[in-house]
Design an enzyme around this catalytic site. Structure first.
Site, short mmCIF file in Angstrom:
data_model
loop_
_atom_site.label_atom_id
_atom_site.label_comp_id
_atom_site.label_asym_id
_atom_site.label_seq_id
_atom_site.Cartn_x
_atom_site.Cartn_y
_atom_site.Cartn_z
N HIS A 1 0.83 -1.19 0.00
CA HIS A 1 0.00 0.00 0.00
C HIS A 1 0.88 1.25 0.00
O HIS A 1 2.09 1.18 0.19
CB HIS A 1 -0.95 0.02 1.21
CG HIS A 1 -0.25 0.13 2.53
ND1 HIS A 1 0.19 -0.96 3.23
CD2 HIS A 1 0.10 1.22 3.26
CE1 HIS A 1 0.76 -0.56 4.34
NE2 HIS A 1 0.73 0.76 4.39
N ALA A 2 0.22 2.37 -0.22
CA ALA A 2 0.83 3.69 -0.06
C ALA A 2 -0.15 4.51 0.77
O ALA A 2 -1.31 4.12 0.95
CB ALA A 2 1.05 4.36 -1.42
#
Length: 132
Positions: free
Chosen positions: A49-50
């Site tokens: 994820h970011a």
């Protein structure tokens, strides 16, 4: 892409070592959340994820793990294995953690509380947004 490793001042003597973490001093933001990962199996990858806004500092307080960081243009792979060193992860940086040593304890300091709406969990969406 520029990756920043923060050298944390280690104090110690024959009794052992100590590292102090202080917001807006050696940690470049206010600390609102601290969590840690442990007991991660050797062949497991985590992260994927970011964050849209969140900034973090990751510290392998015990053992080691590898990070794959991706800003949408460049990927960097690095080993985190020094309890007196923090990895600054800026906002909008895709991250994957893997190759955890059996004894790894990975602590993460964050500049805000958990907010699911801040996550980008699809790599395709991340690439789309990062190319704008």
């Amino acid at each position: 892409m520029q990756i920043k490793l923060i050298q944390l001042q280690k104090h110690g003597d024959e009794r052992g070592a100590l590292v102090a973490l202080e917001e807006n001093k050696n940690i470049p933001f206010p600390i609102k959340r601290v969590y840690y990962l442990f007991g991660t199996k050797e062949n497991v990858r985590r992260g994927f994820h970011a964050h849209k806004k969140l900034k973090q500092v990751a510290i392998a307080v015990r053992g080691s793990c590898r990070f794959l960081l991706d800003d949408g243009k460049e990927k960097i792979d690095l080993l985190l294995d020094n309890a007196a060193q923090g990895l600054l992860i800026e906002s909008f940086m895709w991250r994957e953690m893997y190759d955890f040593s059996e004894d790894c304890v990975l602590m993460v300091l964050a500049d805000d509380f958990y907010d699911e709406s801040d996550y980008v969990r699809s790599y395709e969406e991340f690439i789309q947004i990062s190319s704008l």
